[in-house]
Structures are given as C-alpha cells and as structure tokens.
Write an enzyme that holds these catalytic residues in place. Structure first.
Site, PDB file in Angstrom:
ATOM      1  N   ASP A 204       0.834  -1.198   0.000  1.00  0.00           N
ATOM      2  CA  ASP A 204       0.000   0.000   0.000  1.00  0.00           C
ATOM      3  C   ASP A 204       0.878   1.262   0.000  1.00  0.00           C
ATOM      4  OD1 ASP A 204      -2.816   1.001   0.351  1.00  0.00           O
ATOM      5  OD2 ASP A 204      -1.918   1.935   2.129  1.00  0.00           O
ATOM      6  N   GLU A 274       2.087  -0.147  -4.709  1.00  0.00           N
ATOM      7  CA  GLU A 274       1.171   0.904  -5.147  1.00  0.00           C
ATOM      8  C   GLU A 274       1.974   2.206  -5.165  1.00  0.00           C
ATOM      9  OE1 GLU A 274      -3.011   3.133  -4.017  1.00  0.00           O
ATOM     10  OE2 GLU A 274      -1.668   2.455  -2.440  1.00  0.00           O
TER      11      GLU A 274
HETATM   12  C1  NOJ Z   1      -4.260   3.197  -0.868  1.00  0.00           C
HETATM   13  C2  NOJ Z   1      -5.427   2.272  -0.812  1.00  0.00           C
HETATM   14  O1  NOJ Z   1      -5.607   1.688  -2.066  1.00  0.00           O
HETATM   15  C3  NOJ Z   1      -6.610   3.099  -0.369  1.00  0.00           C
HETATM   16  O2  NOJ Z   1      -7.801   2.377  -0.459  1.00  0.00           O
HETATM   17  C4  NOJ Z   1      -6.362   3.572   1.033  1.00  0.00           C
HETATM   18  O3  NOJ Z   1      -7.402   4.436   1.433  1.00  0.00           O
HETATM   19  C5  NOJ Z   1      -5.039   4.332   1.130  1.00  0.00           C
HETATM   20  N1  NOJ Z   1      -3.976   3.655   0.463  1.00  0.00           N
HETATM   21  C6  NOJ Z   1      -4.612   4.501   2.554  1.00  0.00           C
HETATM   22  O4  NOJ Z   1      -4.184   3.274   3.064  1.00  0.00           O
END
Ligand code: NOJ
Length: 550
Positions: A204, A274
């Site tokens: 993440d 990500e």
């Molecule tokens: C990215 C995630 O995909 C999203 O859903 C989340 O709100 C944020 N990171 C914070 O963790």
C-alpha cells in the site's frame, strides 16, 4: 530470456478481491474469507486467473475499511480467522492460484497497540515508532503538509502536546521507517505471512514510507494539480516532493526484497507496489537499480488517460520505452479506489478494454466485477461509507466497491437472501448483470473474459512475446503485434491485436503482414481466415489475428 526464466507472476493474471464485497457467507452483510474459499472454482474454472490479491482483512476499526490496521498478524473476526486464511491458501494452491496479501506499511490504525503505546507519553519506548513533531511558535502544525484525504497531515495530541503525522486519515498515523525497530517489526510481519504460504504482497502507498527527514514545507503548486492526473481537492495545491518518495525509500525496498527472496527458493514470491508516481524516471526507480527492489510498481497510467487510441498507444509506448532492461511491465484498469471501467468507458468499450488489458505485454490485474461490466453505483447520502467522501466532495470510492453480482437472486447471491442490509447497496442492474445470467449468454462480457483468459493461457506469445505498435492505421484504432519464438515456418509466432476505440466501423490495411486467422473478436461472433490488407473492424470491436507470414 529463455522460457523457463519467466515466473508465474509474469506470465499470469492477477484478480483483485475486495473481501468486504466478494461474498458474505455469515449473513453480516459484509463479505468474508469463507466467501473467497467458496468461490475458488469461479476464479479457477470460470475465469480462470493465476493469483488473487486480497485487500486487507486484518483486525481494524475500519475507519478506512481495513487500510487502518490494528494487528498485522491476524484476521478481523468479520472476515474469519487465521484458520480460514490457511485453508484459503491451501485450497488456492491446490488449484495453482497464488495468494497475494496487502501490506500496509505506511500507517497503522490509531488503535494499534504500537500507536497506543507511542501516544501514551513522550518517554514511551515506542514514541519514535511514529512521526511526532513540535508545533510552530504560533501553535500551528510543524509544516504545510496536507493529508491525501484533505486538511493538515498533522494531528495535535492534547495529552503529550505534540503533533503526529498522518498522510491519510487522522485515524491512520504514519509509522517512522527511519526507526530500525519499526523496520524490523514490519519485516517480521512480512515473514509471518510468507511462512503462512502467501505468494506475495501488494504494498500500500509504497512510496509514502520515507519523507523528508527535515520536514521541509512542500512548495505550493500555483496551477493546482498540473503535476497529477485527477483532481484531489486540497491535496492538489502543493508539489508533493517532501511528504513522500524520499530517495531513502529505496534502501528499504532493497532490504524488503531480500526478505522475500530468502523465501523464494521453493516458490518465487512477488512484491507489487502501489506507487502513484507519473514521472517514469522516478517510477522505474522502484524496480531498483539492479532490479533488486519491488518486482513491479503498479502502472496506473491507463487509468489516467482518456479512452482514445492515440492516448492509450502513447501510454503503452512510453512505458515500454521507460522500462529498464529486464524490468517487467504491468497494467491496471480498475481497483477499489477508481471509478469502474465500464463507467469510465461505457459497456461497449469495456469489451475492447478487456482485450487490451489481456493482450498487452505485462501482468494484468483485474478488479472483481469488471469481468461482468459492473458499473459505479450511486450511493444515497445515508448509505455512504467511504471517509474520503465525507471530507472531500466527489472523492467517494463507495460506487466502485458495491457487492459482487453473482446471480439474480435476492442480494445477488452475494449474501444469504434473508440479510436485510448489505454494507453497501447493490447495483440496480444485478438481476441482469451477474455471473449466472452471463454464463448462460454465449456472447456476454464474462464469456469474453473467459475466452481471453483461456486463450492467453494457451498462448505463450501473449504471456511473454515482444510488443510493437503498428503505424499507418486509422486514428481511432490501436494495432499492435506480439511476437515470440514459436511454431511457424520461420520459427516465430505472431499475433496481431487490432482495437477500434470508436463507435464507427474502421478499415485497416496491414498488407505487409499477409494473411491471418482471426481467433477472437470482442463480439464473440467470428473466427477464421481474414485478409490483413483489407480488414474491417465493427464499432467497438477488437480482434486477435494469428499471423503466419510477414
Ligand atoms: C491506498 C489504498 O488503495 C486506499 O484504499 C487507502 O485508502 C489508502 N492507500 C490509505 O491506506
């Protein structure tokens, strides 16, 4: 690369399961891990895919629906327990489906015992596990950083009289990765899941974990958002150069990779970050200078370009040009943070998008329900859940997170029929748009996905062949060739993919490619010999042609 040097995560297709919305077996109105176990046949036989990525299922107060983790090494009772998780891994592996879990390293929940201890006093042994700072002289936050969800990224703690950093919600305090104890604790978490047999991690907001150690202000962006691709309210008013992506992040991912590699002998594990960075030079750094960091940073470019043949081709070509030698590409057209693909492009174009995603060079990640053409659902104000909408108008992500549509039965087969209220409302079209109905229709979108997925499995050229776009085609078309060593007379296998992005028929002429045999149309209604010198694509049609001679 020789055939054997390709790994499962390069040749395979990943499917994202958002557990809250996949299948509810307990009647809570929220999906659970037993539901994923129950639907393994769907993932394996109906689709089929090679790995699932599970969004967070860890114990959490659910302020951000699981991305606020209160315990990294357990399962929230809402979703099941470690026993069902183990069963899921075992049964998925029996079907050769890999299991990728979400690692949330940037922040915990404010209810995580680490944060509770950290916040208990300035002298706490875990104080430095989070990012605490003094106010400015006038009492205001330490700098101008803005949370992704809006407002200052700093929250005042009355009790210990310091601010703590939260790049997302105030209920999601940022961990301090400059503290070696934090790194050790998180790598222990990684080992915990690797030992339970997971095949990898989706990391993440991977680029967020390292910030400027001097907490310098971000420069103001007078054009608000020139540097990013979609409007994000307040957040757009700055260039985010100090609050994330500090180059020290790369040391962490090199070490992280070593942990993964130490478990990869018997079965290669994967890390996918990500990384919302749209400057290729900066983005490719996450592969590592010697390809020794993340296996792949997610490539979100296609989510941010219009549905236009030239724009999509440019996005693909620019990725191909930016990739260092040996770095593996990947593509994403949907996830739990984005408007649904069928809403962005329309249901007809969604078929062409499916062909695009499953025929480009690189690992595709599918988002649950996109294979049915599920669309964004308007959520009435009193049913909205996403904290982002509560803070920033129009940023809500609920519309793309509604329950999976399995059948025309009450609750769409997502939850037992007697359940009164699902965590989010179902799409109104669930009686016609669902797995059961689409399986009965030989030309449905789900059937197209099935055909594309099985075809891709059979065709090594799609899994690993080179990519080259063809010029001299109508502006509304994107035409490319995938080439690999293969069975043809000259020792090569070639596939031509031609996609019509428009609602008019288009004629393409790629004479030099000789004759071919059409193996798949997005309309699922034609096959057989075609003349590549005179080929008509119907409105919103994509085709795959096997080419024998050049
Ligand atoms: C990215 C995630 O995909 C999203 O859903 C989340 O709100 C944020 N990171 C914070 O963790």
């Amino acid at each position: 690369m020789t055939t054997s040097s390709y790994l499962w995560w390069q040749t395979g297709v990943i499917y994202q399961v958002y557990p809250r919305s996949f299948k509810d077996t307990t009647g809570s109105g929220v999906g659970d891990l037993w539901g994923v176990v129950e639907e393994l046949d769907y993932l394996d036989q109906t689709l089929p895919v090679d790995a699932i990525w599970l969004s967070p299922f860890y114990p959490s107060p659910m302020a951000d629906f699981g991305y606020d983790v209160a315990d990294y090494t357990d399962v929230d009772p809402l979703f099941g327990d470690l026993e069902v998780f183990d069963e899921l891994v075992e049964r998925a592996h029996q079907r050769s489906i890999g299991v990728i879990v979400d690692l949330v390293p940037n922040h915990t929940s404010d209810r995580h015992p680490w944060f509770i201890e950290s916040r208990s006093s300035r002298e706490s042994l875990k104080r430095d596990w989070y990012i605490w700072a003094e106010p400015q002289l006038d009492g205001s936050p330490p700098n101008n950083w803005i949370s992704v969800f809006g407002g200052s990224a700093w929250e005042w703690d009355e009790f210990t009289e310091q601010y703590y950093l939260h790049s997302f919600l105030k209920e999601q305090p940022d961990l301090n990765w400059r503290n070696p104890e934090v790194k050790k604790a998180m790598f222990d978490v990684v080992r915990f899941w690797l030992e339970r047999g997971v095949d990898g991690f989706r990391v993440d907001v991977a680029h967020y974990i390292m910030k400027d150690p001097h907490f310098r202000d971000n420069p103001v962006d007078p054009e608000r958002g020139r540097s990013i691709h979609r409007p994000m309210g307040d957040y757009d008013s700055q260039f985010h150069i100090h609050d994330s992506g500090h180059s020290d992040v790369h040391d962490i991912y090199r070490e992280f990779r070593q942990v993964l590699d130490s478990y990869s002998d018997e079965r290669p594990r994967v890390s996918i970050g990500e990384v919302h960075i749209f400057d290729w030079e900066e983005w490719v750094r996450y592969y590592g200078e010697n390809l020794d960091e993340l296996h792949m940073p997610f490539n979100f470019t296609l989510l941010n370009v219009p549905w236009d043949a030239r724009a999509v081709r440019d996005a693909v070509d620019s990725l191909e040009a930016a990739l260092p030698d040996g770095a593996w590409p990947n593509y994403v057209l949907g996830n739990h943070d984005e408007s649904r693909l069928a809403t962005r492009y329309g249901r007809e174009a969604a078929r062409v998008a499916a062909m695009l995603l499953l025929t480009l060079r690189g690992t595709p990640t599918l988002y649950y329900g996109d294979e049915l053409g599920m669309t964004d659902v308007d959520i009435p104000a009193d049913r909205q859940q996403d904290p982002w909408i509560l803070d920033t108008a129009k940023m809500g992500r609920d519309p793309c997170r509604t329950p999976m549509q399995w059948s025309p039965k009450p609750n769409a087969g997502f939850a037992p029929p007697h359940v009164d209220q699902l965590w989010l409302p179902l799409a109104e079209d669930y009686e016609t748009v669902n797995v059961q109905v689409q399986l009965k229709n030989p030309t449905s979108l789900l059937q197209l996905y099935r055909r594309l997925l099985t075809y891709r499995r059979r065709k090594p050229v799609l899994q690993r062949g080179a990519y080259r776009a063809l010029d001299g085609v109508p502006p509304a078309c994107f035409v490319y060739v995938r080439t690999d060593v293969g069975p043809s007379s000259d020792g090569w296998e070639r596939l031509l993919v031609a996609l019509n992005f428009s609602s008019q028929a288009q004629r393409i002429c790629v004479d030099s490619w000789g004759a071919g045999s059409l193996s798949l149309s997005t309309h699922l209604d034609r096959q057989g010999p075609v003349d590549l010198g005179d080929l008509t694509l119907r409105p919103h049609e994509g085709i795959i042609v096997e080419v024998s001679d050049r």
